[in-house]
Structures are given as C-alpha cells and as structure tokens.
Design a protein around this motif. Structure first.
Motif, short mmCIF file in Angstrom:
data_model
loop_
_atom_site.label_atom_id
_atom_site.label_comp_id
_atom_site.label_asym_id
_atom_site.label_seq_id
_atom_site.Cartn_x
_atom_site.Cartn_y
_atom_site.Cartn_z
N LEU A 14 -9.28 84.34 14.16
CA LEU A 14 -9.71 85.10 13.42
C LEU A 14 -10.21 86.00 14.73
O LEU A 14 -9.77 87.48 14.15
CB LEU A 14 -11.36 84.93 14.07
N MET A 15 -9.66 86.55 15.93
CA MET A 15 -9.06 87.97 16.55
C MET A 15 -8.45 88.35 16.28
O MET A 15 -7.88 89.26 16.18
CB MET A 15 -9.31 87.78 18.60
N GLY A 16 -7.30 87.70 16.44
CA GLY A 16 -5.42 88.51 15.77
C GLY A 16 -6.17 88.90 14.32
O GLY A 16 -4.70 89.59 13.75
N ASP A 24 -6.72 100.89 13.21
CA ASP A 24 -5.92 101.09 14.47
C ASP A 24 -5.13 99.47 14.59
O ASP A 24 -3.81 99.55 15.61
CB ASP A 24 -6.87 100.88 15.57
N GLY A 25 -5.23 98.33 14.41
CA GLY A 25 -4.97 97.46 14.72
C GLY A 25 -3.02 97.51 14.21
O GLY A 25 -2.66 97.97 13.11
N THR A 26 -1.80 96.40 14.98
CA THR A 26 -0.97 96.32 14.25
C THR A 26 -0.49 94.94 14.24
O THR A 26 -1.53 94.05 14.44
CB THR A 26 0.29 97.42 15.83
N THR A 33 -2.14 89.36 20.66
CA THR A 33 -3.20 88.30 20.94
C THR A 33 -3.50 87.69 21.07
O THR A 33 -3.98 86.31 21.36
CB THR A 33 -4.98 89.09 19.99
N LEU A 34 -3.22 86.45 19.50
CA LEU A 34 -2.60 84.67 19.41
C LEU A 34 -2.62 84.26 20.97
O LEU A 34 -2.77 83.17 20.88
CB LEU A 34 -2.44 84.95 17.92
N VAL A 35 -1.22 84.77 20.28
CA VAL A 35 -0.22 83.70 21.31
C VAL A 35 -1.31 84.16 23.43
O VAL A 35 -0.84 83.17 24.03
CB VAL A 35 0.99 84.81 22.08
N LEU A 36 -1.52 85.63 23.89
CA LEU A 36 -2.14 85.01 24.89
C LEU A 36 -3.64 84.90 25.51
O LEU A 36 -3.88 84.56 26.38
CB LEU A 36 -2.44 87.39 25.51
#
Length: 77
Positions: A14-16, A24-26, A33-36
């Motif tokens: 959900l964060m990703g 402003d996101g890419t 975000t998903l990986v880290l």
C-alpha cells in the motif's frame, strides 16, 4: 509468524501504491519503497526466524546419512 510477514507486506504494498499514484511520486520510487520497506526486511526476518528449523533439518539429514553409512558398513563386512 507468517501472518505478521503477510501483514507487513500488505502495508508495504500500500505504501508503494500511494507512492506510485501521488502527484509527486514515481514508479521507481514505488519500486524502491516496496523493496526497501517490504521485500528486504521480510526476507531477512523469515530467514532469521527459520534458522532453528534449518538447523534441525540439517542435523536430521546428517543423522540419517550416518545411519545409512553404518548400515552399509555392517552389511558388507
């Protein structure tokens, strides 16, 4: 333990998703975000928590191999 990992991965997903859909996101930011925040911590947690099971399985396999060697040695002598 797996339910905690599943819940954490849901939150990281959900964060990703929020990162990818924000103005402003890419997509790159979402993937990072998903990986880290998701894949690496959960993978590390599951690896560490599974250590006793791997150790027991290795000892069981070694004991079975030793028993097979001793049976083969007793039968041929």
């Amino acid at each position: 333990m797996h339910i905690v990992a599943l819940g954490w991965m849901f939150v990281a997903l959900l964060m990703g998703l929020v990162e990818a859909t924000s103005p402003d996101g890419t997509l790159l930011g979402a993937a990072i975000t998903l990986v880290l925040y998701g894949v690496l911590p959960v993978g590390l947690l599951l690896y560490v928590m599974n250590t006793p099971h791997r150790r027991r399985a290795r000892r069981r396999a070694e004991a079975e191999a030793a028993a097979a060697r001793s049976e083969a040695g007793d039968g041929s002598a």
